[in-house]
Scaffold this motif. Structure first.
Motif, PDB file in Angstrom:
ATOM      1  N   THR A 119       0.826  -1.218   0.000  1.00  0.00           N
ATOM      2  CA  THR A 119       0.000   0.000   0.000  1.00  0.00           C
ATOM      3  C   THR A 119       0.856   1.261   0.000  1.00  0.00           C
ATOM      4  OG1 THR A 119      -0.242  -0.067   2.422  1.00  0.00           O
ATOM      5  CG2 THR A 119      -2.000  -1.083   1.109  1.00  0.00           C
TER       6      THR A 119
ATOM      7  N   ARG B 176       0.313   3.984  -2.791  1.00  0.00           N
ATOM      8  CA  ARG B 176      -0.023   5.343  -2.342  1.00  0.00           C
ATOM      9  C   ARG B 176       0.898   6.364  -3.012  1.00  0.00           C
ATOM     10  NH1 ARG B 176      -0.171   7.601   3.948  1.00  0.00           N
ATOM     11  NH2 ARG B 176      -0.800   9.719   3.413  1.00  0.00           N
TER      12      ARG B 176
ATOM     13  N   ALA C 220      -3.902   6.350   3.765  1.00  0.00           N
ATOM     14  CA  ALA C 220      -3.852   4.894   3.592  1.00  0.00           C
ATOM     15  C   ALA C 220      -3.844   4.206   4.952  1.00  0.00           C
ATOM     16  CB  ALA C 220      -2.624   4.480   2.795  1.00  0.00           C
TER      17      ALA C 220
END
Length: 235
Positions: free
Chosen positions: A126, A130, A138
């Motif tokens: 992630t 991101r 996030a």
């Protein structure tokens, strides 16, 4: 009754046109929504346990496993011994953005929306997604690593232990509150049962190539094509 707005674009409880300016926040699931893979399954491939882990993932996404946290702990335990180098390989060689992901994120940002990535997956991926898409917020899970090797455990974070469906819902509401907006001004997109809690509180819920239960409860279902098909609902 659901109606097909265009081939593969089904409206359950939504009447076009879509006016993105009415919304202030869009929340995305990551695995099988923004990206093409389930990262935990691909990591498990290095341990020779992909079939075993993928079967648990599929059951969890269909909603057949009610305790998502326990199912994730089971899967992560099976990753013990996998190296960070293999996770780098998964990111570089197997992970791709789903069609239309970058385009939809850019269109939402151009319309003034903030973007939230909230995932039952892992920060290793992630954080990269991101940065790649310029996402504002996030939340996901942290895999414990010792000497470059996964221990089979996750690390607790200040907000809690595991980002499950309830945590996704809570995160969407938390970010909404921080922004000073009602949940009705949010959009939530996902594909699995653990996305239903956040989709249920959002002003607009969108299922993307989703499990049957998720398609049935979403206001809009994209069953063919890319994420940016949502933009077809604009005037």
């Amino acid at each position: 009754m659901p109606q097909e707005f265009a081939p593969g674009l089904v409206l359950q409880d939504f009447t076009p046109p879509l006016d993105l300016s009415q919304y202030k926040l869009i929340a995305f699931d990551m695995d099988s929504t923004l990206i093409n893979i389930e990262c935990v399954d691909e990591i498990a491939d290095a341990a020779g346990r992909k079939a075993e882990v993928a079967a648990i993932t599929e059951a969890a996404m269909r909603g057949e496993i009610t305790d998502y946290k326990d199912s994730l702990r089971q899967r992560v335990a099976l990753l013990k011994g996998v190296t960070v180098a293999h996770m780098e390989q998964v990111y570089n060689e197997r992970l791709q953005l789903n069609p239309g992901a970058a385009e939809l994120v850019a269109a939402c940002q151009a319309a003034g929306l903030k973007v939230l990535l909230v995932s039952g997956g892992f920060t290793f991926f992630t954080d990269r997604i991101r940065a790649r898409l310029g996402i504002d917020f996030a939340r996901s899970n942290v895999l414990e690593v010792v000497d470059g090797v996964l221990t089979g455990r996750m690390v607790d974070q200040p907000w809690g232990d595991i980002c499950d469906g309830e945590e996704k819902r809570r995160t969407l509401l938390e970010v909404s509150t921080l922004m000073g907006i009602p949940a009705s001004q949010t959009i939530a997109m996902g594909d699995g049962a653990n996305d239903l809690p956040m989709m249920g509180v959002a002003g607009l819920s969108v299922a993307y190539h989703a499990k049957p239960r998720v398609r049935a409860q979403a206001k809009v279902a994209i069953n063919q094509g890319g994420l940016d098909r949502l933009l077809e609902l604009q005037a």
